[in-house]
Enzyme design. Structure first.
Site, PDB file in Angstrom:
ATOM      1  N   PRO A  62      -8.313  -1.263   9.308  1.00 61.72           N
ATOM      2  CA  PRO A  62      -7.438  -0.131   9.628  1.00 61.72           C
ATOM      3  C   PRO A  62      -5.982  -0.571   9.482  1.00 61.72           C
ATOM      4  CG  PRO A  62      -8.587  -0.919  11.598  1.00 61.72           C
ATOM      5  CD  PRO A  62      -9.128  -1.697  10.439  1.00 61.72           C
ATOM      6  N   GLY A 100      -4.499  -4.376  -3.747  1.00 59.02           N
ATOM      7  CA  GLY A 100      -5.499  -3.338  -4.007  1.00 59.02           C
ATOM      8  C   GLY A 100      -4.735  -2.107  -4.434  1.00 59.02           C
ATOM      9  N   HIS A 101      -4.762  -1.809  -5.713  1.00 60.68           N
ATOM     10  CA  HIS A 101      -4.003  -0.677  -6.243  1.00 60.68           C
ATOM     11  C   HIS A 101      -4.977   0.415  -6.672  1.00 60.68           C
ATOM     12  CE1 HIS A 101      -0.327  -3.436  -7.242  1.00 60.68           C
ATOM     13  NE2 HIS A 101      -0.694  -3.479  -5.987  1.00 60.68           N
ATOM     14  N   THR A 116      -5.765 -11.685   3.646  1.00 60.52           N
ATOM     15  CA  THR A 116      -6.906 -11.009   3.010  1.00 60.52           C
ATOM     16  C   THR A 116      -8.054 -11.994   2.753  1.00 60.52           C
ATOM     17  OG1 THR A 116      -5.963 -11.433   0.834  1.00 60.52           O
ATOM     18  CG2 THR A 116      -5.393  -9.327   1.866  1.00 60.52           C
ATOM     19  N   ASN A 123      -5.373 -10.214  -3.595  1.00 58.63           N
ATOM     20  CA  ASN A 123      -4.997  -9.639  -2.297  1.00 58.63           C
ATOM     21  C   ASN A 123      -4.478  -8.208  -2.484  1.00 58.63           C
ATOM     22  OD1 ASN A 123      -2.784 -10.703  -3.682  1.00 58.63           O
ATOM     23  ND2 ASN A 123      -1.732 -11.482  -1.874  1.00 58.63           N
ATOM     24  N   ASP A 177       0.809  -1.219   0.000  1.00 54.00           N
ATOM     25  CA  ASP A 177       0.000   0.000   0.000  1.00 54.00           C
ATOM     26  C   ASP A 177       0.844   1.272   0.000  1.00 54.00           C
ATOM     27  OD1 ASP A 177      -2.263  -1.642   0.113  1.00 54.00           O
ATOM     28  OD2 ASP A 177      -2.202  -1.706   2.294  1.00 54.00           O
ATOM     29  N   LYS A 192       1.949   1.980  -5.185  1.00 48.79           N
ATOM     30  CA  LYS A 192       2.506   1.397  -6.428  1.00 48.79           C
ATOM     31  C   LYS A 192       1.573   1.648  -7.608  1.00 48.79           C
ATOM     32  CE  LYS A 192       2.582  -2.585  -4.332  1.00 48.79           C
ATOM     33  NZ  LYS A 192       2.254  -2.177  -2.953  1.00 48.79           N
ATOM     34  N   VAL A 237       2.852  14.064  -3.956  1.00 48.40           N
ATOM     35  CA  VAL A 237       2.236  14.858  -2.878  1.00 48.40           C
ATOM     36  C   VAL A 237       0.705  14.825  -2.941  1.00 48.40           C
ATOM     37  CG1 VAL A 237       4.211  16.382  -2.492  1.00 48.40           C
ATOM     38  CG2 VAL A 237       2.551  16.961  -4.283  1.00 48.40           C
ATOM     39  N   GLY A 238       0.178  13.806  -3.580  1.00 46.45           N
ATOM     40  CA  GLY A 238      -1.279  13.657  -3.652  1.00 46.45           C
ATOM     41  C   GLY A 238      -1.595  12.502  -4.583  1.00 46.45           C
ATOM     42  N   GLN A 256       1.992  -6.290  -3.446  1.00 46.33           N
ATOM     43  CA  GLN A 256       2.536  -6.504  -2.096  1.00 46.33           C
ATOM     44  C   GLN A 256       3.861  -5.731  -1.955  1.00 46.33           C
ATOM     45  OE1 GLN A 256       1.147  -9.605  -3.782  1.00 46.33           O
ATOM     46  NE2 GLN A 256      -0.621  -8.662  -2.879  1.00 46.33           N
ATOM     47  N   THR A 273      -7.556  -1.089   0.969  1.00 44.94           N
ATOM     48  CA  THR A 273      -8.345  -1.038  -0.265  1.00 44.94           C
ATOM     49  C   THR A 273      -9.076  -2.361  -0.475  1.00 44.94           C
ATOM     50  OG1 THR A 273      -6.536   0.260  -1.187  1.00 44.94           O
ATOM     51  CG2 THR A 273      -8.140  -0.534  -2.753  1.00 44.94           C
TER      52      THR A 273
HETATM   53  P1  GDP Z   1      -0.639   0.230  -3.582  1.00 44.57           P
HETATM   54  O1  GDP Z   1      -1.273  -1.029  -3.083  1.00 44.57           O
HETATM   55  O2  GDP Z   1       0.829   0.266  -3.339  1.00 44.57           O
HETATM   56  O3  GDP Z   1      -0.979   0.517  -5.020  1.00 44.57           O
HETATM   57  O4  GDP Z   1      -1.267   1.414  -2.712  1.00 44.57           O
HETATM   58  P2  GDP Z   1      -2.832   1.619  -2.351  1.00 44.57           P
HETATM   59  O5  GDP Z   1      -3.541   2.049  -3.570  1.00 44.57           O
HETATM   60  O6  GDP Z   1      -3.355   0.424  -1.627  1.00 44.57           O
HETATM   61  O7  GDP Z   1      -2.740   2.768  -1.267  1.00 44.57           O
HETATM   62  C1  GDP Z   1      -2.158   3.991  -1.557  1.00 44.57           C
HETATM   63  C2  GDP Z   1      -3.208   5.101  -1.398  1.00 44.57           C
HETATM   64  O8  GDP Z   1      -2.546   6.339  -1.413  1.00 44.57           O
HETATM   65  C3  GDP Z   1      -4.204   5.184  -2.551  1.00 44.57           C
HETATM   66  O9  GDP Z   1      -5.444   5.599  -2.028  1.00 44.57           O
HETATM   67  C4  GDP Z   1      -3.627   6.260  -3.474  1.00 44.57           C
HETATM   68  O10 GDP Z   1      -4.605   6.928  -4.248  1.00 44.57           O
HETATM   69  C5  GDP Z   1      -3.038   7.187  -2.464  1.00 44.57           C
HETATM   70  N1  GDP Z   1      -1.853   7.965  -2.868  1.00 44.57           N
HETATM   71  C6  GDP Z   1      -0.819   7.630  -3.671  1.00 44.57           C
HETATM   72  N2  GDP Z   1       0.134   8.588  -3.673  1.00 44.57           N
HETATM   73  C7  GDP Z   1      -0.323   9.556  -2.834  1.00 44.57           C
HETATM   74  C8  GDP Z   1       0.224  10.795  -2.359  1.00 44.57           C
HETATM   75  O11 GDP Z   1       1.342  11.193  -2.701  1.00 44.57           O
HETATM   76  N3  GDP Z   1      -0.532  11.510  -1.469  1.00 44.57           N
HETATM   77  C9  GDP Z   1      -1.754  11.092  -1.041  1.00 44.57           C
HETATM   78  N4  GDP Z   1      -2.417  11.853  -0.186  1.00 44.57           N
HETATM   79  N5  GDP Z   1      -2.286   9.936  -1.463  1.00 44.57           N
HETATM   80  C10 GDP Z   1      -1.579   9.169  -2.332  1.00 44.57           C
HETATM   81  P1  IMO Z   2      -0.812  -4.206  -2.265  1.00 42.84           P
HETATM   82  O1  IMO Z   2      -0.394  -4.743  -3.614  1.00 42.84           O
HETATM   83  C1  IMO Z   2      -0.837  -4.691   2.061  1.00 42.84           C
HETATM   84  C2  IMO Z   2      -0.818  -8.788   3.602  1.00 42.84           C
HETATM   85  C3  IMO Z   2      -2.051  -9.223   4.355  1.00 42.84           C
HETATM   86  C4  IMO Z   2      -1.447 -10.181   5.346  1.00 42.84           C
HETATM   87  C5  IMO Z   2      -0.366 -10.885   4.522  1.00 42.84           C
HETATM   88  C6  IMO Z   2      -0.809 -12.209   3.924  1.00 42.84           C
HETATM   89  O2  IMO Z   2      -2.127  -3.524  -2.272  1.00 42.84           O
HETATM   90  O3  IMO Z   2       0.292  -3.439  -1.629  1.00 42.84           O
HETATM   91  P2  IMO Z   2      -2.409 -12.865   1.905  1.00 42.84           P
HETATM   92  O4  IMO Z   2      -3.873 -12.608   1.683  1.00 42.84           O
HETATM   93  O5  IMO Z   2      -1.528 -12.351   0.827  1.00 42.84           O
HETATM   94  O6  IMO Z   2      -2.143 -14.315   2.203  1.00 42.84           O
HETATM   95  O7  IMO Z   2      -2.056 -12.068   3.258  1.00 42.84           O
HETATM   96  O8  IMO Z   2      -0.047  -9.986   3.476  1.00 42.84           O
HETATM   97  N1  IMO Z   2      -1.050  -8.266   2.235  1.00 42.84           N
HETATM   98  C7  IMO Z   2      -1.018  -6.964   1.929  1.00 42.84           C
HETATM   99  N2  IMO Z   2      -0.853  -5.872   2.701  1.00 42.84           N
HETATM  100  N3  IMO Z   2      -0.949  -4.542   0.732  1.00 42.84           N
HETATM  101  C8  IMO Z   2      -1.086  -5.628  -0.066  1.00 42.84           C
HETATM  102  O9  IMO Z   2      -1.072  -5.550  -1.413  1.00 42.84           O
HETATM  103  C9  IMO Z   2      -1.167  -6.908   0.533  1.00 42.84           C
HETATM  104  N4  IMO Z   2      -1.320  -8.156   0.055  1.00 42.84           N
HETATM  105  C10 IMO Z   2      -1.231  -8.983   1.106  1.00 42.84           C
HETATM  106  O10 IMO Z   2      -2.677  -8.133   4.981  1.00 42.84           O
HETATM  107  O11 IMO Z   2      -0.791  -9.466   6.376  1.00 42.84           O
HETATM  108 MG    MG Z   3      -2.814  -1.642  -1.842  1.00 41.02          MG
END
Ligand code: GDP
Ligand code: IMO
Ligand code: MG
Length: 428
Positions: A303, A40-41, A128, A38, A13, A16, A413-414, A223, A298
């Site tokens: 939390p 969530g991008h 997940t 698992n 998270d 990426k 930054v967003g 991940q 996502t």
């Molecule tokens: P990922 O799993 O690595 O793709 O990340 P996630 O999408 O799960 O979580 C990152 C969250 O941060 C998403 O809601 C993005 O839209 C948001 N995001 C990414 N870059 C920024 C940033 O620079 N600032 C803020 N405020 N949000 C960001």
């Molecule tokens: P992205 O690509 C954050 C965590 C789960 C758990 C562990 C094992 O959005 O960054 P699993 O369901 O893979 O067997 O769970 O890995 N986990 C993640 N945490 N971002 C993810 O993906 C994750 N994918 C798995 O919360 O701790």
């Molecule tokens: Mg994610």
């Protein structure tokens, strides 16, 4: 040959999806190589927010070939749902290709994921519950069902019959759980198979053909390094290899075909699920970061645990992935804090240690050594050039770059595309 891999440096998270969507404009192909639903991008583009789980984050551009490689585990229902969602939002998915060699998640994988977690009680991983671990386990024990098997009615029936008989014995005798009906699962998956068929391809060959004519490839990590099955905080990890090395096995390319590596670093740390977290903040600051950053998963809505930036973690990820650049995200979430901390070392039993211990007992006993930084306490979401960032923000980032010996390549930054500063040329 020109390729870039984007990997998570912490526990997932990091943003990426945003970084891949931003860089995808310059690429011809975007390739997922590990994990499954698992992941969530989140991608914010054209004033809309898209939540992607299995589809590569290049899907929002009409002309990019989007590949889901052999290393990904595919939940057919989920991927079809995502395709339908995209179509409903007028996003063209005709350039999507799913590997014949990717493994298929079946209903028993998801049920087992839940049963195994319940069984672990307070030692649970916090998965997940998408069936990821059980599906990769079947792959490793060579009983898995691949997309190419799903595409062949007879082969699929034969494999499903054997697998289901075994899983039903487990459900009945070990977990006292209801058994699954073979015909129900078979018929449901035959429908999925026909809907998926237009997207199925030998993606390894497709990738090689494209690379050989100089197409630019962007590999999208899911991940992160500390959730890596081998290098993360085992057993509190996922069941695949999200690191840059995973590209070779998960997409079907040679090590020398993997070019520049970009590590995405959230400007602080978060972790969802269980497992050690040396810089975790259980106080008001942790709460502030979670609420200001909307740090809720996502994929599962859970939390996220929040903490200070851990440079020891990022430094290890830099070595492991051979990072050429850091892509810092969510710097704006720290805007209001008066003081910031970066963990620059671990102390174990009073001694400074240079490595990240494999033993969870030792890792849990590590104490963070912090350096303090003055905050910038101003809104940076409208800054568009690195030189215009507040001096205190630059000091914070440059210290991270120094500790990890990796240059800053991108600062975000967003969530939107415009809120991105790029200081490097990635596709050469
Ligand atoms: P990922 O799993 O690595 O793709 O990340 P996630 O999408 O799960 O979580 C990152 C969250 O941060 C998403 O809601 C993005 O839209 C948001 N995001 C990414 N870059 C920024 C940033 O620079 N600032 C803020 N405020 N949000 C960001
Ligand atoms: P992205 O690509 C954050 C965590 C789960 C758990 C562990 C094992 O959005 O960054 P699993 O369901 O893979 O067997 O769970 O890995 N986990 C993640 N945490 N971002 C993810 O993906 C994750 N994918 C798995 O919360 O701790
Ligand atoms: Mg994610």
């Amino acid at each position: 040959m020109s390729s870039v891999v984007v990997v998570g440096t912490q526990w997932g998270d990091e943003g990426k999806g945003k970084v891949v969507d931003y860089l995808a404009e310059q690429a011809d192909l975007v390739v997922r190589y590990s994990g499954g639903s698992n992941a969530g991008h989140t991608v914010v583009a054209n004033n809309k927010t898209y939540k992607l789980h299995l589809l590569p984050s290049g899907i929002l551009y009409p002309n990019k070939l989007c590949i889901v490689g052999n290393g990904v585990v595919i939940d057919p229902e989920k991927v079809l749902e995502e395709i339908a969602n995209m179509k409903a939002q007028h996003v063209d998915t005709s350039n999507l290709r799913i590997s014949t060699r990717a493994h298929v998640i079946l209903p028993y994988h998801k049920i087992l994921d839940e049963l195994q977690e319940n069984d672990l009680g307070d030692k649970k991983i916090g998965t997940t519950k998408k069936g990821i671990g059980p599906c990769y386990a079947d792959k490793a024990t060579r009983t898995g069902i691949r997309i190419c098997d799903l595409m062949d009615k007879e082969v699929f029936l034969e494999k499903l019959t054997t697998n289901l008989a075994y899983k039903n014995r487990l459900f009945k005798n070990m977990y006292n759980a209801p058994e699954l009906d073979l015909d129900t699962v078979y018929q449901q998956y035959l429908v999925f198979a026909e809907q998926l068929r237009p997207y199925v391809a030998d993606t390894g060959s497709l990738l090689q053909e494209n690379i050989s004519v100089g197409k630019k490839t962007l590999f999208e990590g899911a991940q992160a390094s500390f959730l890596d099955l081998d290098h993360g905080t085992y057993p509190y990890v996922t069941s695949s290899n999200p690191i840059a090395g995973g590209v070779c096995t998960g997409a079907g390319v040679a090590p020398k075909q993997v070019g520049t590596a970009v590590g995405v670093v959230k400007a602080y740390s978060t972790r969802v699920g269980e497992g050690p977290f040396v810089t975790e903040l259980l106080d008001e600051t942790g709460h502030h970061i979670r609420e200001r950053g909307h740090e809720y998963g996502t994929t599962t809505g859970r939390p996220r645990r929040c903490g200070w930036l851990d440079a020891c973690v990022v430094r290890y990820a830099a070595q492991l992935n051979g990072l050429d650049y850091l892509a810092i995200t969510r710097l704006d979430i720290l805007d209001e804090l008066a003081t910031l901390k970066i963990c620059v070392g671990y102390k174990l039993n009073g001694e400074l240690i240079k490595h990240i211990p494999a033993s969870l007992k030792e890792l849990a006993a590590c104490e963070p050594i912090y350096e303090e930084f003055a905050g910038w306490q101003q809104d940076i979401t409208n800054v568009r050039a690195y030189k215009d960032l507040p001096e205190n923000a630059k000091r914070y980032l440059e210290r991270l770059s120094e500790i990890t010996q990796t240059p800053l390549g991108i600062v975000s930054v967003g969530p939107s595309r415009e809120q991105t500063m790029i200081m490097c040329e990635l596709f050469k």
